[in-house]
Write an enzyme that holds these catalytic residues in place. Structure first.
Site, PDB file in Angstrom:
ATOM      1  N   LYS A 200       0.860  -1.167   0.000  1.00  0.00           N
ATOM      2  CA  LYS A 200       0.000   0.000   0.000  1.00  0.00           C
ATOM      3  C   LYS A 200       0.900   1.220   0.000  1.00  0.00           C
ATOM      4  O   LYS A 200       2.037   1.215   0.479  1.00  0.00           O
ATOM      5  CB  LYS A 200      -0.944   0.024   1.193  1.00  0.00           C
ATOM      6  CG  LYS A 200      -0.288   0.139   2.580  1.00  0.00           C
ATOM      7  CD  LYS A 200       0.113   1.503   3.048  1.00  0.00           C
ATOM      8  CE  LYS A 200      -1.022   2.490   3.060  1.00  0.00           C
ATOM      9  NZ  LYS A 200      -0.531   3.847   3.568  1.00  0.00           N
TER      10      LYS A 200
ATOM     11  N   THR B  65       5.232   6.421   3.311  1.00  0.00           N
ATOM     12  CA  THR B  65       4.025   5.880   3.909  1.00  0.00           C
ATOM     13  C   THR B  65       3.590   4.681   3.093  1.00  0.00           C
ATOM     14  O   THR B  65       2.736   4.776   2.231  1.00  0.00           O
ATOM     15  CB  THR B  65       2.889   6.902   3.938  1.00  0.00           C
ATOM     16  OG1 THR B  65       3.317   7.999   4.703  1.00  0.00           O
ATOM     17  CG2 THR B  65       1.659   6.332   4.614  1.00  0.00           C
TER      18      THR B  65
ATOM     19  N   GLU C 238      -1.272  10.172  -4.516  1.00  0.00           N
ATOM     20  CA  GLU C 238      -2.533  10.860  -4.233  1.00  0.00           C
ATOM     21  C   GLU C 238      -2.834  11.914  -5.297  1.00  0.00           C
ATOM     22  O   GLU C 238      -2.057  12.849  -5.499  1.00  0.00           O
ATOM     23  CB  GLU C 238      -2.485  11.488  -2.845  1.00  0.00           C
ATOM     24  CG  GLU C 238      -2.541  10.452  -1.736  1.00  0.00           C
ATOM     25  CD  GLU C 238      -2.347  11.018  -0.356  1.00  0.00           C
ATOM     26  OE1 GLU C 238      -2.715  10.319   0.603  1.00  0.00           O
ATOM     27  OE2 GLU C 238      -1.812  12.131  -0.226  1.00  0.00           O
TER      28      GLU C 238
ATOM     29  N   ASN D 113      -5.360  15.814   0.919  1.00  0.00           N
ATOM     30  CA  ASN D 113      -4.637  16.018   2.164  1.00  0.00           C
ATOM     31  C   ASN D 113      -5.175  17.154   3.015  1.00  0.00           C
ATOM     32  O   ASN D 113      -4.854  17.243   4.206  1.00  0.00           O
ATOM     33  CB  ASN D 113      -3.142  16.225   1.861  1.00  0.00           C
ATOM     34  CG  ASN D 113      -2.469  14.907   1.535  1.00  0.00           C
ATOM     35  OD1 ASN D 113      -2.195  14.109   2.420  1.00  0.00           O
ATOM     36  ND2 ASN D 113      -2.238  14.660   0.254  1.00  0.00           N
TER      37      ASN D 113
END
Length: 395
Positions: free
Chosen positions: A171, A182, A268, A390
């Protein structure tokens, strides 16, 4: 070597994933289990604020290079949670060990999600009790946060006449930057290899793959890439001296490369995967440094979103590094279309280049003109949606 973008289960492994109530409907809890103790290796975030599960896993694998089960959750990172966070990791390991009838020192935990909140222990306890030894790919979605899809790849090959499978899932979408990001990555194989050899292979391969991706220049507190090898393929134990070690290394590298590229492409808000290939460097380290600088430059990434062949952004990113560069003989191309030669613009058709940049993958080629070393990195464009995602991450 055969490759598929689906999850295959090497001999002796089971997975499961489910919704334990950490979020409304999507999977949020899962596990990866080997039927026998497996050699284990790991790499971890370099962020100084390592999350509780990351700290525990690093100590656990570093001490014995052996593991049999990993319990993983999303939504809550269990980071910056103090002594209670560490105690909760120990409790989750106890619950997992009891459910699987395993020693606690063979059970690890991996978490991802919002920093600063404690694990919802009652929900986790009930969820672990519901996990089963299945071939359920739901574990690949249980670790997702802002990802739009799971990243999965499997490779099969033959070693010592025995079929061997290497599978992986990961992920990662935001807070992605070299030296771990992350992301959680899990690679598992039925090949036989000692833990120390697996660790050396994983560390070297991560440096060339996961540590060469960037989305936004931020690192997180929970990042881990873990590898398990349970030996159930019954090949002769792999060492660098094994005649087929290079074939295994190639397959292993391919698994990590595909997962790393998948994370970069799913950044993202991203609309395209960006690959930077550097040639003519004095050293491999210089080539890697320049590739990361170009793919990570916010001005470069914004130009890529707008399909703008503003090669000055690329030159600026190269020049910010301390890599050796032939300042009067650097070349830049996008998707094979030359833009810069000998550090000055060449004639090009802007409409053609802009149309090329609208593709889902854009490749930037940089030639530094000082040597023969090469490097590579991956990233994505910077879009309006990155800010939107975000700005409201916790909600």
């Amino acid at each position: 070597m055969n490759e598929t973008n689906t999850l295959l289960w090497p001999k002796g492994y089971y997975t499961d994933g489910l919704n334990a109530g950490l979020r409304h409907t999507k999977n949020d809890l899962g596990w990866l289990v080997s039927t026998v103790p497996a050699a284990a290796a790991g790499t971890y975030t370099t962020n100084q604020f390592q999350a509780a599960p990351t700290r525990v896993m690093k100590a656990l694998i570093g001490g014995q290079h052996q593991l049999q089960a990993i319990i993983m959750n999303s939504v809550c990172a269990n980071s910056c949670t103090g002594a209670q966070g560490l105690a909760n990791v120990a409790t989750v390991r106890q619950w997992g060990a009891a459910a699987l009838d395993l020693p606690e020192d063979l059970v690890g935990v991996a978490s991802t999600g919002v920093i600063g909140t404690q694990l919802p222990m009652a929900k986790l306890k009930a969820g672990i009790a519901r996990l089963r030894l299945t071939h359920d790919a739901g574990v690949t979605t249980a670790i997702m946060t802002t990802d739009t899809h799971p990243k999965v790849v499997s490779v099969t090959l033959t070693l010592d006449g025995q079929p061997v499978t290497i599978a992986g899932f990961a992920k990662g979408s935001g807070m992605i930057h070299p030296k771990m990001a992350t992301m959680l990555g899990f690679i598992f194989t039925d090949a036989a290899i000692e833990g120390t050899d697996l660790q050396a292979l994983l560390s070297a391969t991560v440096d060339q793959t996961f540590n060469q991706i960037t989305v936004d220049g931020d690192t997180s507190t929970n990042d881990m890439v873990l590898a398990l090898a349970n030996g159930e393929a019954h090949n002769h134990p792999l060492t660098p001296q094994h005649p087929e070690f290079a074939a295994f290394q190639q397959a292993f590298t391919r698994v990590l490369t595909v997962l790393a590229q998948g994370i970069a492409a799913d950044g993202e808000g991203a609309t395209k995967l960006v690959e930077v290939n550097v040639t003519g460097a004095a050293t491999h380290a210089d080539a890697q440094k320049v590739a990361k600088a170009v793919v990570g430059g916010n001005l470069v990434k914004a130009a890529l979103f707008g399909n703008d062949p503003n090669w000055g952004r690329i030159m600026g990113a190269i020049g910010q590094t301390d890599a050796a560069v032939a300042v009067d003989h650097t070349a830049v191309a996008i998707n094979g279309l030359p833009l810069v030669q000998d550090s000055v613009a060449v004639a090009y058709d802007e409409a053609t280049v802009k149309a090329s940049m609208a593709q889902p993958k854009v490749t930037i080629e940089v030639a530094l003109g000082v040597g023969t070393a090469t490097g590579q990195a991956w990233g994505c464009d910077l879009t309006y949606n990155y800010v939107k995602i975000n700005a409201s991450y916790r909600s």
